[in-house]
Design an enzyme around this catalytic site. Structure first.
Site, PDB file in Angstrom:
ATOM      1  N   ARG A  75       5.792  -3.706   8.375  1.00 12.90           N
ATOM      2  CA  ARG A  75       5.122  -4.412   7.281  1.00 12.90           C
ATOM      3  C   ARG A  75       5.666  -3.972   5.911  1.00 12.90           C
ATOM      4  O   ARG A  75       5.788  -4.780   4.986  1.00 12.90           O
ATOM      5  CB  ARG A  75       3.611  -4.191   7.381  1.00 12.90           C
ATOM      6  CG  ARG A  75       3.040  -4.843   8.660  1.00 12.90           C
ATOM      7  CD  ARG A  75       1.613  -4.404   8.952  1.00 12.90           C
ATOM      8  NE  ARG A  75       0.719  -4.749   7.883  1.00 12.90           N
ATOM      9  CZ  ARG A  75      -0.290  -3.967   7.463  1.00 12.90           C
ATOM     10  NH1 ARG A  75      -0.518  -2.803   8.045  1.00 12.90           N
ATOM     11  NH2 ARG A  75      -1.058  -4.346   6.475  1.00 12.90           N
ATOM     12  N   VAL A 108      -1.842  -3.931  -0.383  1.00 15.35           N
ATOM     13  CA  VAL A 108      -1.101  -2.671  -0.436  1.00 15.35           C
ATOM     14  C   VAL A 108       0.400  -2.926  -0.571  1.00 15.35           C
ATOM     15  O   VAL A 108       1.212  -2.013  -0.423  1.00 15.35           O
ATOM     16  CB  VAL A 108      -1.378  -1.803   0.822  1.00 15.35           C
ATOM     17  CG1 VAL A 108      -2.838  -1.393   0.876  1.00 15.35           C
ATOM     18  CG2 VAL A 108      -0.983  -2.520   2.109  1.00 15.35           C
ATOM     19  N   HIS A 148      -7.134  -0.304  -1.823  1.00 19.40           N
ATOM     20  CA  HIS A 148      -6.822   0.130  -0.449  1.00 19.40           C
ATOM     21  C   HIS A 148      -5.535   0.943  -0.372  1.00 19.40           C
ATOM     22  O   HIS A 148      -4.968   1.103   0.703  1.00 19.40           O
ATOM     23  CB  HIS A 148      -6.724  -1.101   0.483  1.00 19.40           C
ATOM     24  CG  HIS A 148      -8.047  -1.792   0.687  1.00 19.40           C
ATOM     25  ND1 HIS A 148      -8.186  -2.961   1.401  1.00 19.40           N
ATOM     26  CD2 HIS A 148      -9.292  -1.478   0.260  1.00 19.40           C
ATOM     27  CE1 HIS A 148      -9.467  -3.341   1.403  1.00 19.40           C
ATOM     28  NE2 HIS A 148     -10.148  -2.454   0.716  1.00 19.40           N
ATOM     29  N   CYS A 156      -0.092  13.791   2.758  1.00 15.83           N
ATOM     30  CA  CYS A 156      -0.055  14.825   3.787  1.00 15.83           C
ATOM     31  C   CYS A 156      -1.378  14.870   4.559  1.00 15.83           C
ATOM     32  O   CYS A 156      -2.453  14.846   3.964  1.00 15.83           O
ATOM     33  CB  CYS A 156       0.227  16.183   3.145  1.00 15.83           C
ATOM     34  SG  CYS A 156       0.236  17.524   4.351  1.00 15.83           S
ATOM     35  N   CYS A 183       3.870  21.862   2.946  1.00 21.37           N
ATOM     36  CA  CYS A 183       3.364  22.592   4.106  1.00 21.37           C
ATOM     37  C   CYS A 183       4.023  22.167   5.421  1.00 21.37           C
ATOM     38  O   CYS A 183       3.760  22.766   6.462  1.00 21.37           O
ATOM     39  CB  CYS A 183       1.835  22.443   4.200  1.00 21.37           C
ATOM     40  SG  CYS A 183       1.303  20.828   4.771  1.00 21.37           S
ATOM     41  N   THR A 220      -9.214 -13.821  -1.338  1.00 21.00           N
ATOM     42  CA  THR A 220      -9.953 -12.933  -0.453  1.00 21.00           C
ATOM     43  C   THR A 220     -11.263 -13.599  -0.068  1.00 21.00           C
ATOM     44  O   THR A 220     -11.925 -14.219  -0.894  1.00 21.00           O
ATOM     45  CB  THR A 220     -10.208 -11.533  -1.056  1.00 21.00           C
ATOM     46  OG1 THR A 220     -11.110 -10.831  -0.211  1.00 21.00           O
ATOM     47  CG2 THR A 220     -10.770 -11.619  -2.450  1.00 21.00           C
ATOM     48  N   SER A 221     -11.599 -13.493   1.193  1.00 28.16           N
ATOM     49  CA  SER A 221     -12.788 -14.174   1.689  1.00 28.16           C
ATOM     50  C   SER A 221     -14.050 -13.374   1.388  1.00 28.16           C
ATOM     51  O   SER A 221     -15.142 -13.790   1.711  1.00 28.16           O
ATOM     52  CB  SER A 221     -12.673 -14.375   3.194  1.00 28.16           C
ATOM     53  OG  SER A 221     -12.520 -13.119   3.822  1.00 28.16           O
TER      54      SER A 221
HETATM   55 ZN   LIG Z   1       1.067  19.267   3.103  1.00 19.74          ZN
END
Ligand SMILES: [Zn+2]
Length: 277
Positions: A75, A108, A148, A156, A183, A220-221
């Site tokens: 996507r 997004v 969103h 992370c 990390c 948008t619905s």
């Molecule tokens: Zn991290």
């Protein structure tokens, strides 16, 4: 096929928006359909055997991060190849011309951000800005509140570090997926999954909605909560709702104007200023 929106309805909506003090524009998947992007449930191919609810969850990612990343990467690549459509452009230019417009999106795909950048800097073909800032305006005001999240950030799973990631992702193994610089843990798409709360950004959207005379809702619905409540907040504060959607929605009974058309057809005439100013 949708029936072309009524001209007098467009004029009525345009008058309302022109005279409103504060406008919040709330957009959803229908806006990007006109850019060739499938809706969340429209992905074809082998994804048909998976429901979004089985992929867009923390549990699915924990179970099989490679599979979830494969779905997102497909996507992401489709979105990266797509272009803002006339509705994205009209919304960006509307927000840039005024200082009282806020864009909030459930999408997004990053297309509002691209449209904003192209309105200010010109697209890769013309290099000519469509909106100038002789009034000292702020180019950032056409950047959306991304309710969103976005395809282009990763987060992370251990320490929460978030960073931009626009490069292709090798989804061939768990080891080649993005990992945290700090990390070393696995990174996930920085999007809101089923069962997850929206971030503080939704509070900003509600705050803007409560101070806006009008909420323009596009594609948008309004079944996705709590994002859809944004329009209700404006309504309850005495403002009006204008919707652009080829189909009737749950919000339709509350709308002052409902334009039954696609975003790319109905939004530009609604937001483009009169030629005579
Ligand atoms: Zn991290």
């Amino acid at each position: 096929m949708a029936v072309a929106a009524n001209v007098s309805e467009i004029d009525h909506g345009r008058d309302i928006l022109r005279d409103s003090r504060g406008v919040i524009v709330l957009t959803g998947a229908g806006l990007s359909v006109d850019s060739g992007l499938m809706t969340f449930r429209g992905s074809g191919g082998h994804w048909k055997k998976h429901r979004p609810e089985d992929l867009a969850t923390p549990e699915a990612f924990h179970r099989d991060p490679r599979l979830v990343w494969e779905w997102y990467e497909e996507r992401r690549r489709a979105a990266a190849k797509s272009r803002p459509n006339d509705a994205h452009r009209a919304i960006a230019e509307f927000a840039l011309r005024r200082d009282d417009v806020v864009i909030a999106t459930q999408n997004v795909d990053g297309l509002h951000t691209l449209a904003a950048r192209e309105a200010v800097m010109g697209d890769k073909y013309s290099k000519q800005p469509r909106v100038s800032f002789t009034d000292g305006g702020d180019a950032n005001r056409a950047l959306p509140l991304e309710l969103h999240g976005t395809f282009y950030n990763v987060r992370c799973t251990s320490c929460g570090l978030c960073r931009e990631h626009r490069d292709l992702i090798d989804v061939s193994s768990k080891e080649t997926l993005p990992h945290c610089d700090d990390c070393g843990s696995l990174m996930r798409p920085d999007v809101v999954w089923f069962g997850e709360p929206l971030g503080v950004v939704i509070e900003r959207a509600f705050d803007c909605a409560s101070r806006s005379d009008a909420c323009l809702i596009v594609g948008t619905s309004a079944v996705v909560q709590p994002a859809a409540n944004v329009a209700m907040v404006t309504h309850q504060a005495g403002g009006v709702i204008i919707e652009v959607n080829p189909n009737e929605t749950l919000l339709t009974p509350m709308c002052e104007v409902s334009l039954r058309d696609t975003a790319a057809m109905a939004v530009p005439p609604l937001l483009t200023p009169d030629v005579d100013g």
